[in-house]
Design a protein around this motif. Structure first.
Motif, PDB file in Angstrom:
ATOM      1  N   LEU A 164      36.437  43.522  51.870  1.00  0.00           N
ATOM      2  CA  LEU A 164      37.376  42.621  51.208  1.00  0.00           C
ATOM      3  C   LEU A 164      36.766  42.174  49.891  1.00  0.00           C
ATOM      4  N   PHE A 165      37.585  42.124  48.818  1.00  0.00           N
ATOM      5  CA  PHE A 165      37.103  41.665  47.525  1.00  0.00           C
ATOM      6  C   PHE A 165      38.019  40.583  46.971  1.00  0.00           C
ATOM      7  N   PRO A 166      37.459  39.544  46.344  1.00  0.00           N
ATOM      8  CA  PRO A 166      38.289  38.553  45.662  1.00  0.00           C
ATOM      9  C   PRO A 166      38.613  39.026  44.253  1.00  0.00           C
ATOM     10  N   LEU A 167      39.865  38.887  43.867  1.00  0.00           N
ATOM     11  CA  LEU A 167      40.278  39.280  42.523  1.00  0.00           C
ATOM     12  C   LEU A 167      40.723  38.032  41.763  1.00  0.00           C
ATOM     13  N   PRO A 168      40.053  37.684  40.658  1.00  0.00           N
ATOM     14  CA  PRO A 168      40.451  36.493  39.889  1.00  0.00           C
ATOM     15  C   PRO A 168      41.868  36.630  39.353  1.00  0.00           C
ATOM     16  N   ARG A 169      42.664  35.608  39.601  1.00  0.00           N
ATOM     17  CA  ARG A 169      44.030  35.531  39.085  1.00  0.00           C
ATOM     18  C   ARG A 169      44.217  34.149  38.470  1.00  0.00           C
ATOM     19  N   SER A 170      45.297  33.977  37.716  1.00  0.00           N
ATOM     20  CA  SER A 170      45.555  32.671  37.110  1.00  0.00           C
ATOM     21  C   SER A 170      45.804  31.605  38.164  1.00  0.00           C
ATOM     22  N   GLN A 171      46.326  32.013  39.360  1.00  0.00           N
ATOM     23  CA  GLN A 171      46.609  31.059  40.432  1.00  0.00           C
ATOM     24  C   GLN A 171      45.395  30.757  41.288  1.00  0.00           C
ATOM     25  N   GLY A 172      44.323  31.525  41.150  1.00  0.00           N
ATOM     26  CA  GLY A 172      43.168  31.376  42.022  1.00  0.00           C
ATOM     27  C   GLY A 172      42.536  32.731  42.261  1.00  0.00           C
ATOM     28  N   TYR A 173      42.293  33.067  43.521  1.00  0.00           N
ATOM     29  CA  TYR A 173      41.778  34.378  43.887  1.00  0.00           C
ATOM     30  C   TYR A 173      42.746  35.042  44.848  1.00  0.00           C
ATOM     31  N   MET A 269      34.694  32.873  51.489  1.00  0.00           N
ATOM     32  CA  MET A 269      34.301  32.182  50.269  1.00  0.00           C
ATOM     33  C   MET A 269      32.910  32.606  49.798  1.00  0.00           C
ATOM     34  N   ASP A 270      32.136  33.235  50.675  1.00  0.00           N
ATOM     35  CA  ASP A 270      30.845  33.789  50.234  1.00  0.00           C
ATOM     36  C   ASP A 270      31.067  34.886  49.195  1.00  0.00           C
ATOM     37  N   LEU A 271      32.175  35.615  49.317  1.00  0.00           N
ATOM     38  CA  LEU A 271      32.496  36.665  48.346  1.00  0.00           C
ATOM     39  C   LEU A 271      32.811  36.039  46.994  1.00  0.00           C
ATOM     40  N   VAL A 272      33.548  34.938  47.017  1.00  0.00           N
ATOM     41  CA  VAL A 272      33.882  34.233  45.771  1.00  0.00           C
ATOM     42  C   VAL A 272      32.597  33.737  45.106  1.00  0.00           C
ATOM     43  N   SER A 273      31.695  33.175  45.906  1.00  0.00           N
ATOM     44  CA  SER A 273      30.429  32.677  45.350  1.00  0.00           C
ATOM     45  C   SER A 273      29.633  33.801  44.702  1.00  0.00           C
TER      46      SER A 273
END
Length: 280
Positions: A164-173, A269-273
């Motif tokens: 799983l990967f977080p993708l930055p968006r204007s609304q968040g991830y 949230m570790d991925l976001v960090s």
């Protein structure tokens, strides 16, 4: 793989509160709540037409899947597990038989893109220049990977086929799932997976062409859905894939292992960090 990774200022999950009233017959209060939560997802509008198509063609299946999402979230609350719940992925995303989309990807050959006869006498650096120039003005991403580095990547792809990967968006991830099969990687938005399961449409497909391994290189080409991703976002996903599967960072390797072997302990949230701590 040299991809430019762009950081953004993120406003975490600033989600407007809206109620979905699409004229769907509700079978239970839980279903009503699940539909409302689905519509509140900040990325709902992007996939609304695909969700509506499933609702139109298979209404009973659609309702069942929405109810399943609600049951999964309720289980997360009871277990105090932060969503998304990775336990739901293992049985669906590690099939013994490939999906029809996977088969079509495996049918792709490098000779369909590059005239191999014209590069048989060229060295790796010359081929890299040709590959980069060929893709310069196309809506794809591409890279040249040293063969020994790709061998390490492939080993991790086999060991950790789903992530799983977080993708930055204007609304968040927005969270994007990936699944490795043979020499290809398939990326699917998490929201689309929740509704469509294994039939969820892909937003990015990366294929590694190994025909030139005797020259110590592997060519990568990634095609993305321009209605879902920009070229910059596709590069961001490819860059994250490279960092986790091709890098030697112990923390990222541990996250891969935890996701696969101990999903109940995995914290998204570790991925976001990890993404936010990248040094540019």
């Amino acid at each position: 793989m040299a991809f430019a990774l762009h950081r953004r200022t993120i406003n975490f999950f600033n989600i407007s509160q809206r109620i979905w009233s699409r004229g769907i017959a509700m079978s239970s209060p839980n279903l009503q709540k699940a539909l409302e939560k689905l519509e509140k997802n900040p990325y709902f509008e992007k996939y609304a037409h695909r969700i509506a198509e499933l609702q139109r063609t298979s209404p009973e299946e659609f309702l069942q899947r929405v109810e399943n999402v609600e049951r999964s979230e309720e289980a997360q609350r009871r277990a105090r597990v932060s969503p998304p719940d990775t336990r739901q992925f293992s049985s669906v995303l590690n099939p013994k038989e490939p999906r029809k989309e996977d088969v079509s990807v495996q049918d792709k050959k490098l000779e369909d893109i590059l005239k191999l006869d014209l590069v048989k006498d060229k060295d790796a650096s010359e081929i890299q220049t040709i590959w980069e120039q060929y893709h310069r003005n196309k809506h794809v991403i591409s890279a040249i990977i040293p063969a020994d580095q790709y061998a390490a990547i492939k080993e991790k792809m086999n060991k950790y086929p789903t992530f799983l990967f977080p993708l930055p968006r204007s609304q968040g991830y927005e969270f994007i799932m990936c699944q490795s099969y043979s020499h290809s990687i398939h990326f699917t938005p998490l929201l689309a997976f929740q509704v469509h399961k294994e039939n969820a449409p892909e937003c990015l497909t990366m294929v590694h062409y190994t025909e030139l391994q005797h020259k110590d290189i592997v060519l990568m080409r990634g095609e993305y859905d321009k209605n879902v991703l920009t070229g910059q976002e596709a590069q961001c996903l490819a860059n994250q894939f490279q960092m986790y599967y091709g890098g030697k960072d112990e923390t990222k390797s541990q996250l891969l292992q935890t996701f696969t072997e101990h999903p109940d302990k995995f914290k998204h949230m570790d991925l976001v960090s990890q993404l936010e701590n990248i040094s540019l």
